[in-house]
Write a protein that holds these residues in place. Structure first.
Motif, PDB file in Angstrom:
ATOM      1  N   LEU A  82      30.530  44.942  32.735  1.00 53.40           N
ATOM      2  CA  LEU A  82      30.783  43.634  33.328  1.00 53.40           C
ATOM      3  C   LEU A  82      30.611  42.557  32.268  1.00 53.40           C
ATOM      4  CD1 LEU A  82      28.555  44.185  36.501  1.00 53.40           C
ATOM      5  CD2 LEU A  82      31.048  44.222  36.482  1.00 53.40           C
ATOM      6  N   ALA A 113      35.928  42.827  33.821  1.00 53.47           N
ATOM      7  CA  ALA A 113      35.158  44.000  34.237  1.00 53.47           C
ATOM      8  C   ALA A 113      36.001  45.242  34.019  1.00 53.47           C
ATOM      9  CB  ALA A 113      34.740  43.881  35.701  1.00 53.47           C
ATOM     10  N   PRO A 135      32.219  35.694  36.776  1.00 54.47           N
ATOM     11  CA  PRO A 135      32.783  36.923  36.207  1.00 54.47           C
ATOM     12  C   PRO A 135      34.023  36.610  35.375  1.00 54.47           C
ATOM     13  CG  PRO A 135      32.370  37.161  38.569  1.00 54.47           C
ATOM     14  CD  PRO A 135      32.250  35.703  38.254  1.00 54.47           C
ATOM     15  N   LYS A 151      25.308  47.652  40.446  1.00 55.01           N
ATOM     16  CA  LYS A 151      26.156  46.475  40.216  1.00 55.01           C
ATOM     17  C   LYS A 151      25.579  45.255  40.928  1.00 55.01           C
ATOM     18  CE  LYS A 151      30.537  48.694  39.095  1.00 55.01           C
ATOM     19  NZ  LYS A 151      32.001  48.704  39.280  1.00 55.01           N
TER      20      LYS A 151
END
Length: 219
Positions: A6, A18, A15, A33
């Motif tokens: 990640l 990934a 984010p 996660k």
């Protein structure tokens, strides 16, 4: 082996990219996660730039550089030196490809295309035996240039999330200082005990001999 990766922006845990994991990996690593997301929220500008966080059968390794966190979930038995070399490979390529754009993106997974490079690199690091035996790959040089992993902070997930341990450098430094201080106190105590033994052992031996002689004489 490296299981999943990640990449997030450190300042707000957005984010950025990934790895594309299969259904079985998603199910197996679901809890880890979630733990990774909690770790991202704990990271600050003062956090350790490299850290390994142990969680059951797996270890979460992260590398913090230029406001980007690169985190991989690997088997607990997977060598840390390979895990951090893998993360450094990602950091170098990501910085070259997307570095100037990191601060301006607003939507999650803006750099989803980086998965191609992650997948290719992860395959090189997947099997440590194959990695060590491979010729002409980057791993040949890495074996000679790996960082001193003993200096990388190691935490346990329970310490971090349940007891509230910090990822900050000063916290790590104070912990190290406490450990060294305790070692010094134990060493000093041992020296004092040995000094007392050397000082009073002759007196005790003489006293014991006198007691034995008196007992023998008057018994």
């Amino acid at each position: 082996m490296v299981r999943s990766t990640l990449i997030v922006r450190a300042s707000d845990a957005l984010p950025l990219a990934a790895s594309v994991d299969d259904e079985q990996t998603e199910q197996t690593l679901q809890e880890h996660k979630q733990q990774a997301k909690l770790i991202f929220r704990r990271i600050t500008p003062h956090s350790e730039p490299k850290c390994s966080i142990e969680s059951g059968r797996y270890t979460l390794h992260y590398l913090l550089a230029d406001n980007v966190v690169f985190l991989t979930i690997a088997d607990q038995s997977y060598p840390r030196k390979f895990a951090f070399s893998y993360l450094e490979e990602l950091e170098k390529e990501f910085s070259l490809s997307y570095g100037p754009k990191v601060e301006s993106v607003r939507k999650p997974y803006a750099f989803v295309g980086f998965d191609t490079f992650m997948s290719k690199t992860a395959r090189l690091y997947r099997d440590t035996r194959a990695a060590s035996a491979s010729r002409g790959s980057n791993l040949d040089k890495l074996n000679d240039e790996l960082q001193d992993v003993t200096r990388i902070m190691t935490k346990n997930i329970e310490e971090l999330l349940q007891r509230g341990d910090s990822l900050d450098r000063m916290s790590h430094l104070s912990t190290s200082l406490r450990t060294e201080s305790e070692k010094y106190r134990r060493a000093a105590r041992d020296v004092n005990v040995q000094a007392m033994i050397r000082q009073y052992a002759p007196v005790g031996a003489v006293a014991l001999i006198l007691i034995v002689l008196l007992w023998w004489r008057f018994s």
